[in-house]
Design a protein around this motif. Structure first.
Motif, PDB file in Angstrom:
ATOM      1  N   ASP A  28       7.341  -0.508 -13.125  1.00  0.00           N
ATOM      2  CA  ASP A  28       6.417   0.080 -13.549  1.00  0.00           C
ATOM      3  C   ASP A  28       5.192  -0.765 -12.988  1.00  0.00           C
ATOM      4  O   ASP A  28       4.388  -0.254 -12.269  1.00  0.00           O
ATOM      5  CB  ASP A  28       6.322   1.323 -14.292  1.00  0.00           C
ATOM      6  CG  ASP A  28       7.383   2.749 -13.925  1.00  0.00           C
ATOM      7  OD1 ASP A  28       7.850   1.979 -13.055  1.00  0.00           O
ATOM      8  OD2 ASP A  28       8.019   2.435 -15.746  1.00  0.00           O
ATOM      9  N   ASP A  29       4.880  -1.688 -13.941  1.00  0.00           N
ATOM     10  CA  ASP A  29       3.678  -2.390 -14.076  1.00  0.00           C
ATOM     11  C   ASP A  29       3.153  -3.096 -12.553  1.00  0.00           C
ATOM     12  O   ASP A  29       2.489  -3.412 -12.165  1.00  0.00           O
ATOM     13  CB  ASP A  29       3.904  -3.282 -15.279  1.00  0.00           C
ATOM     14  CG  ASP A  29       2.144  -4.526 -15.365  1.00  0.00           C
ATOM     15  OD1 ASP A  29       1.673  -4.034 -15.921  1.00  0.00           O
ATOM     16  OD2 ASP A  29       2.560  -5.580 -15.098  1.00  0.00           O
ATOM     17  N   LEU A  34       0.383  -3.504  -7.361  1.00  0.00           N
ATOM     18  CA  LEU A  34       0.423  -3.452  -5.967  1.00  0.00           C
ATOM     19  C   LEU A  34      -0.363  -2.437  -5.387  1.00  0.00           C
ATOM     20  O   LEU A  34      -1.318  -3.094  -4.467  1.00  0.00           O
ATOM     21  CB  LEU A  34       2.558  -3.044  -5.802  1.00  0.00           C
ATOM     22  CG  LEU A  34       1.919  -3.446  -4.265  1.00  0.00           C
ATOM     23  CD1 LEU A  34       1.221  -4.864  -3.450  1.00  0.00           C
ATOM     24  CD2 LEU A  34       3.827  -3.204  -3.375  1.00  0.00           C
ATOM     25  N   GLN A  35      -0.538  -1.031  -6.183  1.00  0.00           N
ATOM     26  CA  GLN A  35      -1.131  -0.315  -5.604  1.00  0.00           C
ATOM     27  C   GLN A  35      -2.686  -0.661  -5.709  1.00  0.00           C
ATOM     28  O   GLN A  35      -3.424  -0.157  -5.153  1.00  0.00           O
ATOM     29  CB  GLN A  35      -0.650   1.431  -6.103  1.00  0.00           C
ATOM     30  CG  GLN A  35       0.410   1.821  -6.038  1.00  0.00           C
ATOM     31  CD  GLN A  35       1.012   2.885  -6.757  1.00  0.00           C
ATOM     32  OE1 GLN A  35       0.117   3.234  -7.597  1.00  0.00           O
ATOM     33  NE2 GLN A  35       2.132   3.747  -6.319  1.00  0.00           N
ATOM     34  N   LEU A  41      -7.792  -3.676  -1.374  1.00  0.00           N
ATOM     35  CA  LEU A  41      -7.969  -4.291   0.028  1.00  0.00           C
ATOM     36  C   LEU A  41      -8.557  -3.307   0.653  1.00  0.00           C
ATOM     37  O   LEU A  41      -9.481  -3.264   1.975  1.00  0.00           O
ATOM     38  CB  LEU A  41      -6.960  -4.416  -0.190  1.00  0.00           C
ATOM     39  CG  LEU A  41      -6.069  -5.635   0.305  1.00  0.00           C
ATOM     40  CD1 LEU A  41      -5.075  -5.951   0.223  1.00  0.00           C
ATOM     41  CD2 LEU A  41      -6.807  -6.836   0.247  1.00  0.00           C
ATOM     42  N   GLU A  42      -8.613  -1.845   0.742  1.00  0.00           N
ATOM     43  CA  GLU A  42      -9.129  -1.025   1.223  1.00  0.00           C
ATOM     44  C   GLU A  42     -10.482  -0.632   0.880  1.00  0.00           C
ATOM     45  O   GLU A  42     -11.406  -0.581   2.054  1.00  0.00           O
ATOM     46  CB  GLU A  42      -8.467   0.604   1.313  1.00  0.00           C
ATOM     47  CG  GLU A  42      -7.124  -0.518   1.599  1.00  0.00           C
ATOM     48  CD  GLU A  42      -6.583   2.029   1.343  1.00  0.00           C
ATOM     49  OE1 GLU A  42      -6.665   2.725   0.449  1.00  0.00           O
ATOM     50  OE2 GLU A  42      -5.282   2.197   1.262  1.00  0.00           O
TER      51      GLU A  42
END
Length: 207
Positions: A28-29, A34-35, A41-42
Protein backbone atom coordinates in the motif's frame (compact mmCIF):
# COMPACT_ATOMS: atom_id res chain seq x y z
CA UNK A 1 11.29 -32.91 25.02
CA UNK A 2 7.65 -32.71 23.84
CA UNK A 3 7.33 -29.41 25.65
CA UNK A 4 10.16 -27.79 23.69
CA UNK A 5 8.81 -28.84 20.31
CA UNK A 6 5.48 -27.26 21.01
CA UNK A 7 7.09 -23.99 21.99
CA UNK A 8 9.13 -23.83 18.78
CA UNK A 9 6.06 -24.38 16.67
CA UNK A 10 4.25 -21.46 18.24
CA UNK A 11 7.20 -19.10 17.57
CA UNK A 12 7.26 -20.03 13.91
CA UNK A 13 3.54 -19.38 13.53
CA UNK A 14 3.86 -15.96 15.04
CA UNK A 15 6.78 -15.00 12.69
CA UNK A 16 4.79 -16.07 9.64
CA UNK A 17 1.80 -14.11 10.86
CA UNK A 18 3.91 -10.95 11.25
CA UNK A 19 5.29 -11.35 7.74
CA UNK A 20 1.78 -11.78 6.34
CA UNK A 21 0.57 -8.71 8.26
CA UNK A 22 3.44 -6.40 7.09
CA UNK A 23 3.42 -7.41 3.39
CA UNK A 24 0.11 -5.66 2.46
CA UNK A 25 1.20 -2.53 4.36
CA UNK A 26 4.42 -2.26 2.35
CA UNK A 27 2.50 -2.73 -0.90
CA UNK A 28 0.00 0.00 0.00
CA UNK A 29 2.83 2.42 0.83
CA UNK A 30 4.48 1.77 -2.56
CA UNK A 31 1.24 2.37 -4.42
CA UNK A 32 0.71 5.61 -2.52
CA UNK A 33 4.16 6.84 -3.34
CA UNK A 34 3.67 5.93 -6.99
CA UNK A 35 0.41 7.81 -7.19
CA UNK A 36 1.95 10.82 -5.45
CA UNK A 37 4.84 10.77 -7.89
CA UNK A 38 2.41 10.55 -10.79
CA UNK A 39 0.46 13.53 -9.49
CA UNK A 40 3.68 15.49 -9.06
CA UNK A 41 4.72 14.67 -12.61
CA UNK A 42 1.39 15.88 -13.92
CA UNK A 43 1.74 19.11 -11.98
CA UNK A 44 5.25 19.60 -13.32
CA UNK A 45 4.01 18.96 -16.84
CA UNK A 46 1.29 21.58 -16.41
CA UNK A 47 3.81 24.04 -15.01
CA UNK A 48 6.10 23.34 -17.96
CA UNK A 49 3.28 23.93 -20.42
CA UNK A 50 2.30 27.12 -18.63
CA UNK A 51 5.89 28.38 -18.73
CA UNK A 52 6.12 27.51 -22.42
CA UNK A 53 2.90 29.41 -23.10
CA UNK A 54 4.13 32.45 -21.20
CA UNK A 55 7.45 32.25 -23.04
CA UNK A 56 5.65 32.27 -26.40
CA UNK A 57 3.48 35.19 -25.31
CA UNK A 58 6.57 37.11 -24.19
CA UNK A 59 8.32 36.40 -27.50
CA UNK A 60 5.24 37.60 -29.38
CA UNK A 61 5.11 40.77 -27.28
CA UNK A 62 8.81 41.38 -27.82
CA UNK A 63 8.29 40.95 -31.55
CA UNK A 64 5.45 43.47 -31.53
CA UNK A 65 7.54 45.85 -29.44
CA UNK A 66 10.41 45.58 -31.91
CA UNK A 67 8.06 46.30 -34.81
CA UNK A 68 6.61 49.29 -32.98
CA UNK A 69 10.06 50.68 -32.19
CA UNK A 70 11.04 50.40 -35.85
CA UNK A 71 7.81 52.06 -36.97
CA UNK A 72 8.21 54.69 -34.25
CA UNK A 73 11.65 55.67 -35.49
CA UNK A 74 10.55 55.78 -39.14
CA UNK A 75 7.37 57.74 -38.42
CA UNK A 76 9.19 60.10 -36.08
CA UNK A 77 11.69 60.93 -38.82
CA UNK A 78 8.95 61.35 -41.44
CA UNK A 79 6.64 63.42 -39.24
CA UNK A 80 9.47 65.54 -37.86
CA UNK A 81 10.74 66.28 -41.35
CA UNK A 82 7.21 67.02 -42.55
CA UNK A 83 6.52 69.38 -39.64
CA UNK A 84 9.78 71.22 -40.33
CA UNK A 85 9.01 71.53 -44.03
CA UNK A 86 5.44 72.66 -43.31
CA UNK A 87 6.66 75.29 -40.86
CA UNK A 88 9.14 76.55 -43.44
CA UNK A 89 6.47 76.49 -46.13
CA UNK A 90 4.02 78.40 -43.97
CA UNK A 91 6.68 80.94 -43.10
CA UNK A 92 7.53 81.45 -46.77
CA UNK A 93 3.85 81.69 -47.67
CA UNK A 94 3.30 84.36 -45.02
CA UNK A 95 6.37 86.24 -46.21
CA UNK A 96 5.16 86.00 -49.78
CA UNK A 97 1.69 87.20 -48.81
CA UNK A 98 3.16 90.19 -46.98
CA UNK A 99 5.30 91.02 -49.99
CA UNK A 100 2.33 90.66 -52.33
CA UNK A 101 0.22 92.96 -50.17
CA UNK A 102 2.92 95.62 -50.21
CA UNK A 103 3.43 95.04 -53.93
CA UNK A 104 -0.27 95.52 -54.58
CA UNK A 105 -0.35 98.78 -52.62
CA UNK A 106 2.63 100.06 -54.56
CA UNK A 107 1.25 98.97 -57.95
CA UNK A 108 -2.20 100.39 -57.16
CA UNK A 109 -0.57 103.73 -56.37
CA UNK A 110 1.36 103.69 -59.65
CA UNK A 111 -1.76 102.65 -61.55
CA UNK A 112 -3.85 105.41 -60.02
CA UNK A 113 -1.25 108.03 -60.89
CA UNK A 114 -0.71 106.76 -64.45
CA UNK A 115 -4.43 106.65 -65.16
CA UNK A 116 -4.78 110.29 -64.15
CA UNK A 117 -2.42 111.43 -66.88
CA UNK A 118 -4.28 112.60 -69.98
CA UNK A 119 -1.83 113.85 -72.59
CA UNK A 120 -4.67 114.80 -74.94
CA UNK A 121 -5.84 117.42 -72.46
CA UNK A 122 -2.44 119.03 -71.97
CA UNK A 123 -1.80 122.37 -73.58
CA UNK A 124 1.27 122.95 -75.69
CA UNK A 125 2.73 125.19 -73.00
CA UNK A 126 2.39 122.51 -70.32
CA UNK A 127 3.05 119.50 -72.54
CA UNK A 128 6.77 119.28 -71.87
CA UNK A 129 6.39 119.56 -68.09
CA UNK A 130 3.55 117.07 -67.97
CA UNK A 131 5.39 114.63 -70.20
CA UNK A 132 8.50 114.84 -68.09
CA UNK A 133 6.53 114.20 -64.94
CA UNK A 134 4.51 111.42 -66.52
CA UNK A 135 7.60 109.79 -68.02
CA UNK A 136 9.32 109.85 -64.63
CA UNK A 137 6.30 108.21 -63.03
CA UNK A 138 6.13 105.59 -65.77
CA UNK A 139 9.84 104.82 -65.45
CA UNK A 140 9.49 104.47 -61.69
CA UNK A 141 6.50 102.17 -62.05
CA UNK A 142 8.29 100.06 -64.67
CA UNK A 143 11.40 99.81 -62.50
CA UNK A 144 9.45 98.68 -59.44
CA UNK A 145 7.46 96.25 -61.58
CA UNK A 146 10.70 94.65 -62.77
CA UNK A 147 12.02 94.49 -59.23
CA UNK A 148 8.84 92.77 -58.09
CA UNK A 149 8.94 90.34 -61.02
CA UNK A 150 12.53 89.41 -60.18
CA UNK A 151 11.69 89.06 -56.49
CA UNK A 152 8.73 86.76 -57.07
CA UNK A 153 10.32 84.80 -59.91
CA UNK A 154 11.27 81.91 -57.61
CA UNK A 155 7.92 81.87 -55.81
CA UNK A 156 4.42 80.72 -56.61
CA UNK A 157 3.52 84.30 -57.44
CA UNK A 158 6.07 84.36 -60.25
CA UNK A 159 3.36 83.40 -62.73
CA UNK A 160 1.64 86.72 -61.96
CA UNK A 161 4.51 88.41 -63.77
CA UNK A 162 4.72 85.79 -66.50
CA UNK A 163 7.90 84.31 -65.03
CA UNK A 164 6.52 80.81 -64.53
CA UNK A 165 5.82 78.95 -61.33
CA UNK A 166 8.83 77.76 -59.39
CA UNK A 167 9.44 76.42 -55.94
CA UNK A 168 12.10 77.58 -53.56
CA UNK A 169 14.29 74.95 -51.97
CA UNK A 170 15.10 76.98 -48.87
CA UNK A 171 13.90 79.83 -46.68
CA UNK A 172 13.30 83.31 -47.97
CA UNK A 173 16.43 84.93 -49.28
CA UNK A 174 18.14 87.92 -47.80
CA UNK A 175 16.87 90.08 -50.66
CA UNK A 176 13.37 89.99 -49.22
CA UNK A 177 14.17 92.61 -46.60
CA UNK A 178 15.71 94.95 -49.19
CA UNK A 179 12.76 94.54 -51.50
CA UNK A 180 10.27 95.15 -48.70
CA UNK A 181 12.17 98.25 -47.68
CA UNK A 182 11.87 99.61 -51.21
CA UNK A 183 8.15 98.96 -51.21
CA UNK A 184 7.74 100.61 -47.82
CA UNK A 185 9.45 103.71 -49.08
CA UNK A 186 7.44 103.58 -52.35
CA UNK A 187 6.51 106.85 -53.85
CA UNK A 188 7.28 108.71 -50.64
CA UNK A 189 10.97 108.23 -51.40
CA UNK A 190 10.80 109.19 -55.06
CA UNK A 191 8.17 111.92 -54.87
CA UNK A 192 10.59 114.68 -53.79
CA UNK A 193 12.82 113.90 -56.76
CA UNK A 194 9.87 114.09 -59.12
CA UNK A 195 8.67 117.39 -57.63
CA UNK A 196 12.11 118.96 -57.77
CA UNK A 197 12.55 117.79 -61.35
CA UNK A 198 9.20 119.28 -62.30
CA UNK A 199 10.00 122.58 -60.64
CA UNK A 200 13.35 122.74 -62.37
CA UNK A 201 11.75 122.01 -65.71
CA UNK A 202 9.07 124.65 -65.21
CA UNK A 203 11.69 127.19 -64.18
CA UNK A 204 13.68 126.36 -67.28
CA UNK A 205 10.67 126.77 -69.56
CA UNK A 206 9.68 130.09 -68.00
CA UNK A 207 13.07 131.62 -68.66
Amino acid sequence: MPGNAEHTHHIRLRTQQLEMDTAPAASDDYEGKLQAAQVQLEQLQKQREELERKKQELEALNGRKSQFLTAQVELTEKLSGAVTRIDRELYEMRQEMEDLEQCRVCFASHLDKLQKYNPEAWSKEQLAAHLDRATTSADLAADEYEQAAAHFSNMRSGEIFGRGKARRSGPATAGVSDFKAQFRSGLAFNLPVIVLGGIALIAYLLK
